[in-house]
Design a protein around this motif. Sequence first.
Motif, mmCIF file in Angstrom:
data_model
loop_
_atom_site.group_PDB
_atom_site.id
_atom_site.type_symbol
_atom_site.label_atom_id
_atom_site.label_comp_id
_atom_site.label_asym_id
_atom_site.label_seq_id
_atom_site.Cartn_x
_atom_site.Cartn_y
_atom_site.Cartn_z
ATOM 1 N N LEU A 108 45.989 -20.504 27.474
ATOM 2 C CA LEU A 108 45.075 -21.423 28.151
ATOM 3 C C LEU A 108 43.694 -21.247 27.538
ATOM 4 N N PHE A 109 42.853 -22.230 27.750
ATOM 5 C CA PHE A 109 41.462 -22.154 27.314
ATOM 6 C C PHE A 109 40.571 -22.173 28.552
ATOM 7 N N VAL A 110 39.515 -21.374 28.513
ATOM 8 C CA VAL A 110 38.597 -21.284 29.647
ATOM 9 C C VAL A 110 37.174 -21.139 29.103
ATOM 10 N N ARG A 111 36.239 -21.770 29.772
ATOM 11 C CA ARG A 111 34.828 -21.654 29.361
ATOM 12 C C ARG A 111 34.386 -20.195 29.415
ATOM 13 N N VAL A 112 33.638 -19.742 28.410
ATOM 14 C CA VAL A 112 33.178 -18.353 28.401
ATOM 15 C C VAL A 112 32.252 -18.072 29.577
ATOM 16 N N SER A 113 31.640 -19.099 30.149
ATOM 17 C CA SER A 113 30.733 -18.910 31.293
ATOM 18 C C SER A 113 31.481 -18.837 32.625
ATOM 19 N N ASN A 114 32.769 -19.153 32.649
ATOM 20 C CA ASN A 114 33.527 -19.203 33.902
ATOM 21 C C ASN A 114 34.104 -17.825 34.220
ATOM 22 N N ARG A 115 33.228 -16.916 34.632
ATOM 23 C CA ARG A 115 33.609 -15.526 34.874
ATOM 24 C C ARG A 115 34.663 -15.393 35.978
ATOM 25 N N VAL A 116 34.576 -16.226 37.000
ATOM 26 C CA VAL A 116 35.549 -16.140 38.090
ATOM 27 C C VAL A 116 36.954 -16.403 37.553
ATOM 28 N N ALA A 117 37.110 -17.467 36.769
ATOM 29 C CA ALA A 117 38.426 -17.796 36.211
ATOM 30 C C ALA A 117 38.882 -16.726 35.224
ATOM 31 N N TYR A 135 34.184 -25.368 21.831
ATOM 32 C CA TYR A 135 35.405 -26.053 22.249
ATOM 33 C C TYR A 135 35.118 -27.133 23.291
ATOM 34 N N TYR A 136 34.218 -26.834 24.220
ATOM 35 C CA TYR A 136 33.892 -27.770 25.291
ATOM 36 C C TYR A 136 32.654 -28.569 24.928
ATOM 37 N N SER A 137 32.754 -29.899 25.043
ATOM 38 C CA SER A 137 31.617 -30.773 24.766
ATOM 39 C C SER A 137 30.601 -30.664 25.881
ATOM 40 N N GLY A 138 29.344 -30.769 25.503
ATOM 41 C CA GLY A 138 28.273 -30.717 26.493
ATOM 42 C C GLY A 138 26.947 -30.650 25.791
ATOM 43 N N ASP A 139 25.922 -30.336 26.532
ATOM 44 C CA ASP A 139 24.588 -30.210 25.960
ATOM 45 C C ASP A 139 23.998 -28.897 26.453
ATOM 46 N N PRO A 140 24.207 -27.809 25.753
ATOM 47 C CA PRO A 140 24.901 -27.706 24.456
ATOM 48 C C PRO A 140 26.414 -27.552 24.645
ATOM 49 N N ASP A 141 27.152 -27.656 23.521
ATOM 50 C CA ASP A 141 28.588 -27.386 23.557
ATOM 51 C C ASP A 141 28.809 -25.941 23.982
ATOM 52 N N GLU A 142 29.982 -25.683 24.545
ATOM 53 C CA GLU A 142 30.266 -24.332 25.034
ATOM 54 C C GLU A 142 31.527 -23.779 24.381
ATOM 55 N N ASP A 143 31.492 -22.486 24.078
ATOM 56 C CA ASP A 143 32.655 -21.810 23.523
ATOM 57 C C ASP A 143 33.721 -21.626 24.602
ATOM 58 N N ALA A 144 34.952 -21.414 24.135
ATOM 59 C CA ALA A 144 36.069 -21.141 25.040
ATOM 60 C C ALA A 144 36.732 -19.844 24.627
ATOM 61 N N TYR A 145 37.326 -19.179 25.600
ATOM 62 C CA TYR A 145 38.247 -18.094 25.302
ATOM 63 C C TYR A 145 39.650 -18.685 25.312
ATOM 64 N N ASP A 146 40.421 -18.345 24.302
ATOM 65 C CA ASP A 146 41.854 -18.627 24.287
ATOM 66 C C ASP A 146 42.485 -17.376 24.869
ATOM 67 N N MET A 147 43.021 -17.490 26.079
ATOM 68 C CA MET A 147 43.619 -16.347 26.755
ATOM 69 C C MET A 147 45.135 -16.476 26.696
ATOM 70 N N ARG A 148 45.808 -15.336 26.547
ATOM 71 C CA ARG A 148 47.260 -15.337 26.403
ATOM 72 C C ARG A 148 47.918 -14.251 27.237
ATOM 73 N N LYS A 149 49.175 -14.554 27.563
ATOM 74 C CA LYS A 149 50.035 -13.573 28.220
ATOM 75 C C LYS A 149 51.400 -13.677 27.555
#
Length: 173
Positions: A108-117, A135-149
């Motif tokens: 899954l991909f999750v915003r690096v700022s979404n600490r709760v998730a 990975y995420y569009s915005g102003d500014p764009d935001e990085d994502a973590y690719d998390m795996r199990k």
Amino acid sequence: MTTLRPFTCDDMYKFNNVNLDPLTETYGLSFYMQYLAHWPEYFQVAESPSGEIMGYIMGKAEGHGENWHGHVTALTVSPSFRRLGLAAALMNFLEDVSEKKRAYFVDLFVRVSNRVAINMYTNLGYIIYRTVLEYYSGDPDEDAYDMRKACSRDEKLKSVIPLTHPVRPEDVE
């Protein structure tokens, strides 16, 4: 009592209370229909006894060889139903489907700022496999973590050996 059941076309008229959360990625109706047509087994809804949609998960199976995996495209729970274990139940459901499909891992991909998730996924056994820049569009764009199990098919846990360098979205398989 909460019911987990397959997502139906009619649910698209009832899930606004879930999709209004600012951290929930929302898509056009055709996107939801594509997932429902191609991967219905990966699309579940959590429903209250009154018929209200409490949350849903949408995913797919993709990849080839040892990269065959289940992917969580969207997981969201309505703010009024959070902290009840619904997200974990929906994730367990998707992981079970991936196991039945003989996947090597779930990602899954999750915003690096979404600490709760990120904390929730970590508690469910996911690791940060890599960072995907902008990975995420915005102003500014935001990085994502690719998390795996890893799934049980990945006996040597090759799929969850973290990459040491970030990648760009176009480099994600």
